[in-house]
Write an enzyme that holds these catalytic residues in place. Structure first.
Site, PDB file in Angstrom:
ATOM      1  N   HIS A  34      21.744  38.128  81.103  1.00  0.00           N
ATOM      2  CA  HIS A  34      20.778  37.657  82.111  1.00  0.00           C
ATOM      3  C   HIS A  34      19.475  37.298  81.386  1.00  0.00           C
ATOM      4  CE1 HIS A  34      19.094  41.644  81.601  1.00  0.00           C
ATOM      5  NE2 HIS A  34      20.249  42.180  81.963  1.00  0.00           N
ATOM      6  N   HIS A  37      18.070  39.447  78.594  1.00  0.00           N
ATOM      7  CA  HIS A  37      18.625  39.264  77.238  1.00  0.00           C
ATOM      8  C   HIS A  37      17.983  38.053  76.572  1.00  0.00           C
ATOM      9  CE1 HIS A  37      22.041  41.526  79.188  1.00  0.00           C
ATOM     10  NE2 HIS A  37      21.857  42.230  78.102  1.00  0.00           N
ATOM     11  N   GLN A  61      29.690  55.229  75.039  1.00  0.00           N
ATOM     12  CA  GLN A  61      28.398  55.557  75.652  1.00  0.00           C
ATOM     13  C   GLN A  61      28.493  55.726  77.167  1.00  0.00           C
ATOM     14  OE1 GLN A  61      26.584  51.727  74.195  1.00  0.00           O
ATOM     15  NE2 GLN A  61      25.398  51.905  76.074  1.00  0.00           N
ATOM     16  N   ARG A 189      23.741  45.594  85.712  1.00  0.00           N
ATOM     17  CA  ARG A 189      24.255  46.308  86.885  1.00  0.00           C
ATOM     18  C   ARG A 189      23.798  45.680  88.197  1.00  0.00           C
ATOM     19  NH1 ARG A 189      25.717  51.752  85.054  1.00  0.00           N
ATOM     20  NH2 ARG A 189      25.116  51.781  82.887  1.00  0.00           N
TER      21      ARG A 189
HETATM   22  O1  PAF Z   1      21.423  48.432  75.878  1.00  0.00           O
HETATM   23  C1  PAF Z   1      22.619  48.086  75.713  1.00  0.00           C
HETATM   24  O2  PAF Z   1      23.065  47.057  76.198  1.00  0.00           O
HETATM   25  C2  PAF Z   1      23.535  48.986  74.908  1.00  0.00           C
HETATM   26  O3  PAF Z   1      23.197  50.328  75.082  1.00  0.00           O
HETATM   27  C3  PAF Z   1      23.570  48.630  73.418  1.00  0.00           C
HETATM   28  C4  PAF Z   1      22.234  48.836  72.752  1.00  0.00           C
HETATM   29  C5  PAF Z   1      24.026  47.190  73.247  1.00  0.00           C
HETATM   30  C6  PAF Z   1      24.577  49.531  72.700  1.00  0.00           C
HETATM   31  O4  PAF Z   1      25.862  49.404  73.222  1.00  0.00           O
END
Ligand code: PAF
Length: 282
Positions: A34, A37, A61, A189
């Site tokens: 989006h 980024h 994660q 999200r």
């Molecule tokens: O912020 C994110 O999108 C993720 O936590 C990252 C830094 C790409 C690590 O997977």
């Protein structure tokens, strides 16, 4: 734009760029791109010869299998956003084996306690997963500068700490939160919210603005009480936490002290979608 589909292709590409003495700016992502980024790429574009991004939904994660499964994925859409932006020279799309050659599991990190606050409490293991993937990506991409949004302020602090502890020679740059017109912090999200809920969620930003204003002359407990009251009156929203923390240690405070920097942090669940935001307080 080069599309680098595995570690070997990436490594050949990086080697060529390093031989030419190119300064590399890197912004890792989990896709569902989006404008937030794009703001990372814009920052990277200004300070580097070459901008690289990566798209990898990192399983380690996510402490919740449903969240991982529901994470929005649309690679073709992401690639066309990157291509059309004209801001990115190469995108790395690793396979799980490129990041986790043996077991898909996290390493353990000590971030001097930063990991025990806020998101660390709500999402056990999350920052080990982030550290593991980001360290591996850094070792493969070998950037000079790496860019992260301040929306995930704790993540930004943790990555700075990881780089310092592992003595990686990479500058970590925080980029201002990119907000929709109504103030909602952009996040992948948000795609899971209806237009109505996205509009309702502007209350998160409005509350932070109010907190920033009230922080000048109200006590921390008065502010917290007011925030709890605001969200208790919101249908379809559940305040997971609101707190004010020291900006350097991320420890929650109850009393302001002169000469310290503070930041307000908030997490709200809107129709089951977890929205996170924060704001620096003067
Ligand atoms: O912020 C994110 O999108 C993720 O936590 C990252 C830094 C790409 C690590 O997977």
């Amino acid at each position: 734009m080069e599309v680098l589909k595995n570690k070997k292709t990436l490594q050949d590409f990086i080697e060529r760029q390093k031989e030419m003495g190119k300064k590399i700016g890197f912004a890792p992502t989990m896709g569902a791109l989006h404008d937030g980024h794009l703001s990372l790429y814009e920052a990277a574009r200004k300070e580097n010869d070459l901008v690289i991004s990566s798209i990898f939904v990192n399983p380690t994660q996510f402490n919740n299998a449903e969240d991982l499964e529901k994470y929005p994925r649309d690679l073709n859409r992401d690639l066309s956003i990157l291509e059309n932006s004209g801001l990115v020279d190469a995108v790395y799309l690793p396979e799980v084996e490129d990041i986790y050659p043996e077991k898909t599991e996290s390493q353990h990190y000590n971030y001097d306690g930063l990991e025990n606050e806020m998101e660390g409490k709500s999402r056990p293991g999350h920052f080990d997963g982030v550290g593991t993937v980001v360290e591996e990506l850094f070792r493969q991409v070998k950037p000079d500068n790496a860019y992260f949004g301040e929306k995930d302020f704790q993540q930004l602090m943790i990555i700075k700490k990881m780089v310092e502890k592992k003595q990686l020679r990479i500058n970590i740059k925080g980029v201002d939160i990119f907000r929709a017109k109504n103030g909602l912090a952009l996040s992948s999200r948000n795609q899971r919210l209806t237009e109505q809920r996205r509009d309702d969620s502007k209350i998160i930003f409005e509350t932070l603005i109010r907190v920033k204003d009230e922080f000048k002359d109200k006590s921390v407990s008065e502010i917290k009480e007011r925030v709890n009251e605001i969200f208790s009156n919101q249908e379809n929203m559940e305040l997971e936490y609101f707190l004010i923390a020291d900006e350097n240690t991320l420890k929650e405070i109850s009393i302001k002290e002169n000469g310290k920097s503070y930041r307000a942090f908030i997490v709200v669940n809107v129709d089951g979608v977890r929205l996170i935001d924060n704001m620096h307080l003067d």
